[in-house]
Design a protein around this motif. Structure first.
Motif, PDB file in Angstrom:
ATOM      1  N   MET A   1       0.633   2.807  -7.701  1.00 36.19           N
ATOM      2  CA  MET A   1       0.290   1.843  -6.666  1.00 36.19           C
ATOM      3  C   MET A   1       0.750   0.448  -7.054  1.00 36.19           C
ATOM      4  O   MET A   1       0.510  -0.014  -8.164  1.00 36.19           O
ATOM      5  CB  MET A   1      -1.221   1.841  -6.430  1.00 36.19           C
ATOM      6  CG  MET A   1      -1.669   0.933  -5.294  1.00 36.19           C
ATOM      7  SD  MET A   1      -3.430   1.068  -4.984  1.00 36.19           S
ATOM      8  CE  MET A   1      -4.092   0.145  -6.358  1.00 36.19           C
TER       9      MET A   1
ATOM     10  N   ASN B   1       2.153  -1.365   0.305  1.00 33.92           N
ATOM     11  CA  ASN B   1       2.645  -1.307  -1.072  1.00 33.92           C
ATOM     12  C   ASN B   1       4.139  -1.551  -1.116  1.00 33.92           C
ATOM     13  O   ASN B   1       4.842  -1.322  -0.124  1.00 33.92           O
ATOM     14  CB  ASN B   1       2.393   0.088  -1.658  1.00 33.92           C
ATOM     15  CG  ASN B   1       1.018   0.261  -2.240  1.00 33.92           C
ATOM     16  OD1 ASN B   1       0.836   0.226  -3.447  1.00 33.92           O
ATOM     17  ND2 ASN B   1       0.030   0.455  -1.379  1.00 33.92           N
TER      18      ASN B   1
ATOM     19  N   TYR C   1      -2.725   6.164  -1.462  1.00 33.43           N
ATOM     20  CA  TYR C   1      -3.467   5.828  -2.670  1.00 33.43           C
ATOM     21  C   TYR C   1      -4.974   5.739  -2.483  1.00 33.43           C
ATOM     22  O   TYR C   1      -5.727   5.948  -3.435  1.00 33.43           O
ATOM     23  CB  TYR C   1      -2.945   4.509  -3.243  1.00 33.43           C
ATOM     24  CG  TYR C   1      -1.517   4.601  -3.728  1.00 33.43           C
ATOM     25  CD1 TYR C   1      -1.189   5.325  -4.863  1.00 33.43           C
ATOM     26  CD2 TYR C   1      -0.483   3.978  -3.029  1.00 33.43           C
ATOM     27  CE1 TYR C   1       0.124   5.422  -5.307  1.00 33.43           C
ATOM     28  CE2 TYR C   1       0.831   4.055  -3.472  1.00 33.43           C
ATOM     29  CZ  TYR C   1       1.129   4.788  -4.606  1.00 33.43           C
ATOM     30  OH  TYR C   1       2.431   4.879  -5.042  1.00 33.43           O
TER      31      TYR C   1
ATOM     32  N   VAL D   1      -1.445  10.663 -10.369  1.00 33.10           N
ATOM     33  CA  VAL D   1      -1.290   9.389 -11.068  1.00 33.10           C
ATOM     34  C   VAL D   1      -1.256   9.624 -12.578  1.00 33.10           C
ATOM     35  O   VAL D   1      -0.421   9.055 -13.301  1.00 33.10           O
ATOM     36  CB  VAL D   1      -2.427   8.422 -10.688  1.00 33.10           C
ATOM     37  CG1 VAL D   1      -2.442   7.202 -11.604  1.00 33.10           C
ATOM     38  CG2 VAL D   1      -2.287   7.986  -9.242  1.00 33.10           C
TER      39      VAL D   1
END
Length: 388
Positions: free
Chosen positions: A343, A300, A293, A330
């Motif tokens: 995320m 995460n 990310y 994303v």
């Protein structure tokens, strides 16, 4: 019921009641809602006796100024701002020749590899609108947080924390304002570096922590940092989500704790309910450290996208460029309704959390448990007795 008393030298240094600092948590879920640690959560922690810290990485300069003013409208107690000051931002390209669309700096083969991962996950690829802030950040000579740092200095924020990197270039100006400076580190080498630069407090963060993290566990890291940077005081971070963690940290030689994951599920935490529920559902092995990310190692809640990325062998790009690489993915994931792939930074302590509740309740329960455990112990450095 009387409030417990738990004081260390950190309380005197920062003007707070309890030696607990809220981690300045930045954006999750693709950044759509901004930082997790916004004014409501920050003020709630400060009003409860800890130190609330704004996740400044989620804001541009003027938006950060607004958030600082919002905190001040909600509390008259000390608070802080956390910013990321990474080295090698944009691969060292900042200040050089940056094209109008910096996404062209991303290697075509790397983008193709990520696009293949998206297709394998059943996500139709769509190009995201260009965020002008990315180009502006790339063109600044010093890095991604120069303008935000100017706001921190102009606003004379009581506490500044660098979540990544060193605030050395700004140290004299921060100190001139009376700002206390905290620096997060993940190893002894960087602890010595930030202590030498003038940090008031070194935050030794173990790999258990959520978000950007290192490779050394808290139990091993904290005492080594305490010894390495003495007499500079140390705050412990990573895997601390209850009073047992506070008590253990003090026994290791820290003067307080920096906690993020415990407050991810606070009512005031600014993140989507799906992300909170995924933290609550996670067990001890449901997190993974990935560079997917941001380009930096970040813990995460794991998901199929992270698993596919790690299995692919694709090399992450430097911070800044990696963000440019994944913004289309994303965007595509959100358009496809796959928020589960976004995320969701959280630490290994997620497995200790069972419910959402107000931040004040989280803090007070941690403090009360720590006070009960410590009892008459460590009296040279901490008072832990029932209040009057």
């Amino acid at each position: 019921m009387a409030r417990p008393v738990l004081r260390t030298s950190l309380c005197d240094m920062l003007g707070i009641e309890y030696p607990v600092i809220l981690a300045g948590m930045g954006p999750v879920a693709g950044g759509i809602s901004g930082s997790v640690a916004t004014a409501p959560l920050v003020a709630a922690v400060s009003n409860a006796g800890g130190l609330g810290v704004i996740g400044g990485a989620g804001f541009g300069a003027e938006r950060l100024r607004q958030e600082i003013n919002d905190v001040r409208a909600r509390t008259n107690r000390p608070f802080g701002v956390d910013l990321l000051l990474p080295s090698n931002y944009m691969g060292g390209a900042a200040g050089g020749e940056i094209p109008p669309d910096p996404r062209t700096l991303v290697p075509a083969e790397t983008r193709a590899g990520l696009r293949k991962i998206a297709e394998d996950l059943g996500i139709a690829w769509e190009e995201a609108p260009m965020d002008p802030r990315i180009g502006q950040a790339a063109r600044r000579s010093g890095g991604m947080s120069d303008e935000q740092m100017e706001v921190v200095i102009e606003e004379k924020v009581p506490v500044f924390a660098s979540g990544l990197g060193s605030p050395g270039p700004w140290m004299d100006r921060l100190k001139a304002n009376g700002t206390k400076v905290l620096c997060l580190v993940g190893n002894v080498k960087n602890a010595k570096r930030v202590a030498a630069s003038g940090a008031d407090i070194v935050v030794a963060q173990g790999t258990e922590a959520g978000g950007h993290t290192g490779r050394v566990a808290t139990l091993a890291l904290v005492p080594q940092v305490v010894d390495a940077v003495a007499p500079t005081p140390v705050v412990a971070a990573g895997g601390i989500a209850d009073g047992r963690g506070i008590a253990a940290s003090l026994a290791l030689g820290a003067i307080g704790v920096w906690c993020g994951t415990a407050f991810l599920v606070a009512d005031e935490a600014n993140q989507p309910d799906m992300q909170k529920q995924r933290v609550l559902a996670a067990g001890d092995e449901d997190t993974k450290v990935t560079r997917l990310y941001s380009g930096k190692t970040m813990r995460n809640i794991t998901n199929p996208l992270i698993e596919a990325w790690e299995a692919s062998g694709i090399q992450a790009l430097p911070m800044g460029l990696q963000g440019l690489l994944i913004q289309d993915l994303v965007y595509s994931a959100r358009k496809a309704g796959r928020e589960d792939l976004l995320m969701n930074a959280a630490g290994q302590a997620s497995g200790m959390l069972t419910r959402t509740r107000p931040a004040a309740d989280i803090l007070h329960d941690m403090v009360a448990e720590a006070a009960a455990i410590l009892g008459g112990g460590l009296q040279a450095r901490v008072t832990a007795v029932p209040g009057d």
